[in-house]
Enzyme design. Structure first.
Site, PDB file in Angstrom:
ATOM      1  N   SER A   1       7.427  -7.987 -75.133  1.00  7.60           N
ATOM      2  CA  SER A   1       7.650  -7.584 -76.524  1.00  7.60           C
ATOM      3  C   SER A   1       6.699  -8.319 -77.466  1.00  7.60           C
ATOM      4  CB  SER A   1       9.093  -7.879 -76.923  1.00  7.60           C
ATOM      5  OG  SER A   1       9.967  -7.377 -75.946  1.00  7.60           O
TER       6      SER A   1
HETATM    7  C1  LIG Z   1      10.796  -4.535 -73.386  1.00 13.24           C
HETATM    8  S1  LIG Z   1      11.029  -4.916 -71.712  1.00 13.24           S
HETATM    9  C2  LIG Z   1      11.699  -6.553 -71.773  1.00 13.24           C
HETATM   10  C3  LIG Z   1      10.775  -7.624 -72.246  1.00 13.24           C
HETATM   11  C4  LIG Z   1      11.080  -8.950 -71.625  1.00 13.24           C
HETATM   12  N1  LIG Z   1      12.260  -9.570 -72.146  1.00 13.24           N
HETATM   13  C5  LIG Z   1       9.898  -9.894 -71.670  1.00 13.24           C
HETATM   14  O1  LIG Z   1      10.019 -11.009 -72.168  1.00 13.24           O
HETATM   15  O2  LIG Z   1       8.842  -9.514 -71.147  1.00 13.24           O
HETATM   16  C6  LIG Z   1      12.491  -4.008 -71.286  1.00 13.24           C
HETATM   17  C7  LIG Z   1      12.900  -4.190 -69.846  1.00 13.24           C
HETATM   18  O3  LIG Z   1      14.217  -3.680 -69.702  1.00 13.24           O
HETATM   19  C8  LIG Z   1      14.317  -3.157 -68.402  1.00 13.24           C
HETATM   20  N2  LIG Z   1      15.498  -2.283 -68.312  1.00 13.24           N
HETATM   21  C9  LIG Z   1      15.620  -0.974 -68.643  1.00 13.24           C
HETATM   22  N3  LIG Z   1      16.859  -0.541 -68.384  1.00 13.24           N
HETATM   23  C10 LIG Z   1      17.544  -1.594 -67.883  1.00 13.24           C
HETATM   24  C11 LIG Z   1      18.863  -1.767 -67.409  1.00 13.24           C
HETATM   25  N4  LIG Z   1      19.749  -0.770 -67.405  1.00 13.24           N
HETATM   26  N5  LIG Z   1      19.219  -2.985 -66.950  1.00 13.24           N
HETATM   27  C12 LIG Z   1      18.338  -4.019 -66.945  1.00 13.24           C
HETATM   28  N6  LIG Z   1      17.067  -3.907 -67.365  1.00 13.24           N
HETATM   29  C13 LIG Z   1      16.676  -2.717 -67.836  1.00 13.24           C
HETATM   30  C14 LIG Z   1      12.999  -2.446 -68.192  1.00 13.24           C
HETATM   31  O4  LIG Z   1      12.746  -2.227 -66.814  1.00 13.24           O
HETATM   32  C15 LIG Z   1      12.039  -3.432 -68.851  1.00 13.24           C
HETATM   33  O5  LIG Z   1      11.510  -4.322 -67.912  1.00 13.24           O
END
Ligand SMILES: C[S@@+](CC[C@H](N)C(=O)[O-])C[C@H]1O[C@@H](n2cnc3c(N)ncnc32)[C@H](O)[C@@H]1O
Length: 387
Positions: A100
């Site tokens: 992000s």
């Molecule tokens: C914007 S990224 C997160 C950024 C992260 N916190 C970082 O510091 O890089 C969103 C993440 O949420 C994950 N995601 C999507 N749906 C999800 C779910 N139901 N449970 C857990 N993770 C999920 C995606 O695979 C993705 O890796």
């Protein structure tokens, strides 16, 4: 627009964020300076294709763009199409994991308001960078992070170990929280949700805080800050904008609008004075409100290439119902066509008029109360439930 420090590195990024006014808490500044963002970014990232920005292209670590974007105040796309891009020439269509934007990361961490021994659940591990910041500040044993994608989680786990940090990384559906690791004092979702899964409330102690990008896939999300109460519910307002990708199971409709809109179907024609400019942009206040009041709504727009300023909006919901509005600058009244059991444009117009009557509220006037029986959206006060 990307703001980049001329000499890129963790200290320079921290300096840039401080200058921008995003890094005000000395404890987060220390964590930011100690945790190099670049360590968590994969060797291959994704960027819009310069020849056709509807596609994503892979960019390797030795490309100057890589270090430029990694140590700038920008989100970095780290996965396309759930790890299986199948566009021409290996191109991808959708960003499905990312690091992000650092200023947004800080805004969310500030809103989380951790104590020095808070136990935190993060949903959406992604690169592991945010989990690393939390673990650097609170200690690995106090941080649990859940990622749905096994490959993404494996990368994060390996990078966290390389940084000497050891939060617990769980592979699974974050909508269920991490029941065997709770209870928590704080939950931070770095992936958008709407409704907020009750599991997060159930796994948070009374007085605890949940920070989550929230709204509907129809509009850019707002940052919801909930406080958990003794009665097992959680309530709180939207405190600003925070555009995020969605929990996998809440993504909304995928596939092109043509999949859902049969333009050869019979239509009912009418006219409307609704100003469609107010619902054109993803981040418009009207659009945030309309999305909350018209479940399942999707919209695309197509603009005339003749410089006339004319455009058509298409609304659909995946059930076969659809509507269109033809905008002509200065006309004041626009032709609407609708098809299907649901009169989608009528619903959009009713929601828009409701938004007008209530003083055209921006997203910060909305909030939500999350209970075991569902989520209630409110305007201004929890008693004023709107959906
Ligand atoms: C914007 S990224 C997160 C950024 C992260 N916190 C970082 O510091 O890089 C969103 C993440 O949420 C994950 N995601 C999507 N749906 C999800 C779910 N139901 N449970 C857990 N993770 C999920 C995606 O695979 C993705 O890796």
């Amino acid at each position: 627009m990307t703001s980049t420090h001329p000499e890129s590195g963790p200290a320079e990024l921290a300096g840039l964020l401080r200058t921008q006014g995003d890094l005000t808490d000395p404890a987060w500044e220390q964590a930011f300076r100690r945790v190099p963002r670049g360590l968590f970014i994969p060797d291959a990232i994704w960027a819009p294709d310069a020849r056709d920005a509807t596609w994503l292209v892979r960019v390797e670590r030795d490309d100057p763009y890589w270090s430029q974007v990694v140590y700038s105040d920008s989100a970095v796309a780290t996965q396309a199409d759930d790890g299986a891009p199948d566009g021409p020439g290996g191109r991808g269509r959708y960003v499905t994991s990312s690091a992000s934007q650092p200023s947004l990361v800080l805004r969310m961490l500030d809103a989380l308001d951790v104590g020095e021994d808070s136990r935190v659940l993060e949903i959406g591990t992604g690169t592991g960078f945010n989990a690393a910041l939390l673990a650097e500040r609170l200690g690995g044993p106090n941080v649990v992070t859940v990622e749905v994608d096994g490959q993404v989680a494996a990368h994060a786990r390996e990078r966290l170990a390389a940084a000497g940090l050891a939060p617990t990384v769980v592979v699974g559906d974050g909508a269920r929280g991490a029941p065997s690791h709770g209870p928590f004092d704080r939950v931070i979702a770095t992936v958008a949700a709407g409704p907020v899964p009750y599991a997060w409330v159930a796994q948070t102690r009374a007085g605890g805080v949940i920070v989550v990008p929230w709204g509907t896939p129809y509009a850019s999300t707002g940052l919801l800050r909930l406080v958990v109460k003794e009665d097992g519910t959680a309530s709180g307002p939207v405190i600003g904008r925070a555009g995020f990708m969605w929990l996998r199971q809440q993504r909304g409709l995928t596939g092109g609008w043509r999949t859902y809109v049969d333009t050869s179907a019979p239509v009912e024609t009418s006219a409307s004075t609704l100003d469609p400019d107010d619902i054109l942009r993803m981040d418009s206040p009207a659009r945030f409100a309309v999305g909350l009041r018209v479940p399942g709504l999707c919209q695309v727009d197509f603009h005339a290439s003749d410089g006339s300023g004319e455009y058509t909006l298409w609304f659909y919901d995946g059930s076969g119902a659809w509507a269109s509005l033809d905008y002509v600058p200065g006309a004041g009244e626009y032709v609407v066509e609708q098809h299907g059991e649901r009169r989608l444009f009528d619903e959009v117009e009713a929601a828009y008029r409701w938004w007008e009557r209530n003083g055209r509220p921006d997203c910060e006037r909305f909030g939500a109360t999350v209970t075991a029986n569902g989520e209630h959206v409110w305007l201004d006060r929890p008693e004023c439930v709107v959906s």
